[in-house]
Design an enzyme around this catalytic site. Sequence first.
Site, PDB file in Angstrom:
ATOM      1  N   HIS A  48       0.875  -1.188   0.000  1.00  0.00           N
ATOM      2  CA  HIS A  48       0.000   0.000   0.000  1.00  0.00           C
ATOM      3  C   HIS A  48       0.912   1.238   0.000  1.00  0.00           C
ATOM      4  O   HIS A  48       1.711   1.410  -0.920  1.00  0.00           O
ATOM      5  CB  HIS A  48      -0.913  -0.099   1.238  1.00  0.00           C
ATOM      6  N   HIS A  78      -2.039  -3.020  -9.507  1.00  0.00           N
ATOM      7  CA  HIS A  78      -3.084  -2.445  -8.654  1.00  0.00           C
ATOM      8  C   HIS A  78      -4.261  -3.399  -8.600  1.00  0.00           C
ATOM      9  O   HIS A  78      -4.590  -4.039  -9.591  1.00  0.00           O
ATOM     10  CB  HIS A  78      -3.544  -1.093  -9.215  1.00  0.00           C
ATOM     11  N   ASP A 102       1.971   5.258  -6.794  1.00  0.00           N
ATOM     12  CA  ASP A 102       3.194   5.297  -5.993  1.00  0.00           C
ATOM     13  C   ASP A 102       4.452   5.389  -6.844  1.00  0.00           C
ATOM     14  O   ASP A 102       5.505   5.804  -6.363  1.00  0.00           O
ATOM     15  CB  ASP A 102       3.274   4.055  -5.080  1.00  0.00           C
TER      16      ASP A 102
END
Length: 384
Positions: A224, A263, A317
């Site tokens: 995460h 993802h 990210d």
Amino acid sequence: MSDQASASKGLEGVVVAQTSKSAINGQEGKLAYVGIPIQEFAENHAPYEEVVYLLWYSRLPTRAQLDTFSRELAAQRSLPEPMLTILRDFPRTADPMAVLRTAISALAFYDENPDQLSPENVRRIAASLTAKIPTILAAYYRLRHGQEPVAPRLDLGHAAHFLYMLSGESPGEQSARGLNSYLVLLAEHGMNASTFAARVIAGTLADVYSAITGAIGALKGPSHGGAPPRVMHMLEAVERPELADQWVENALAANQRIMGVGHRVYKTFDPRANILREMVKQVAQERGEARWYELSKAVEDAAVKRLQGKGLYTNVDFYTAPLLGSLGLPTDMFTPLFAMSRIAGWTAHLMEQYADNRLIRPRAEYVGPVDKQYIPFDERRASG
Ligand code: COA
């Protein structure tokens, strides 16, 4: 003996709540906050405070409402004095994300009304946490570097003020704008793992501090919000764009995951990654320093070329790392900065959860032995 249903590993595809905060289309790579596409906030340089307002009240503020709201947040930036004492006592080697987790939990001690769950009180605590997270992070950052924390000011916006508290100097407009856009893009994202953790805790009618402490714990993991620092380490290991293709080839051959790729919901490019990529490119052009952009783009191309067949593309990210890195922010602050943004979404979801609560209590599929007997100690034989 038990009524059984089979497990849905990772709860993939399971809908656990209704929300009016954000909508994600994973196939088309779309994200909207309260119906407004994410790109529009970036294009219009929406201040972070405006997005927080939108997420909490489900409508855009007027200019006057935003000014009042921003002043209300700014007025709550100072930490209770004992919090500074706690921060001073933490080891200077501590991970800032662990510091944040503990500090948020400790803040509850200095709140006179932490457990009351009325909409007004939940919103009050949400504003206090949103305002104080940057102060906690900046104070610890400075203490760790042997510097005294600087006192909060009232005259700067959320992003600019954080940069001010880090360095003790008013930041340049470009840096403040870059950080603001980052905070806006990360503010909310449906039923992600940390938001789910927060809602599960709130579902027991525990307080906001407990729920946010749990959310920070969930965000910390590399699957995460813990990914961006690891992306930075990867980029540093790759070193040069021309080495990216072989590096990715070797990493995949060694069964390693490419950080910032893949993802659970997006099966194409994450729309936030597309915006962040452009921002990294722009910062590179403005500063005449293309290293981070070229390196990241080369790693992205090498990874996507090999992984898109599995529906794996770059996520938010990935470009967070070169963006925050080129703004001069330290690598171990990347995940705390994610928390500093996502507090908006977490608290928006808590408001929804408390307003229409039902205990979140799923089941587990039992796969252990059945019809066994209890054997008294003296009759047990060691096994294995
Ligand atoms: N690099 C290489 N392969 C990857 C991968 C990555 N980053 N992410 C997933 N895969 C592969 C898995 O090995 C698996 O392959 P297989 O079916 O051949 O075994 C397949 O894709 C599905 O992976 P799974 O772990 O089931 O997907 P998930 O939906 O549970 O995981 C993530 C989602 C985000 C945890 C995962 O993509 C990941 O670990 N990414 C890297 C960390 C990261 O960037 N996290 C930030 C997310 S915003």
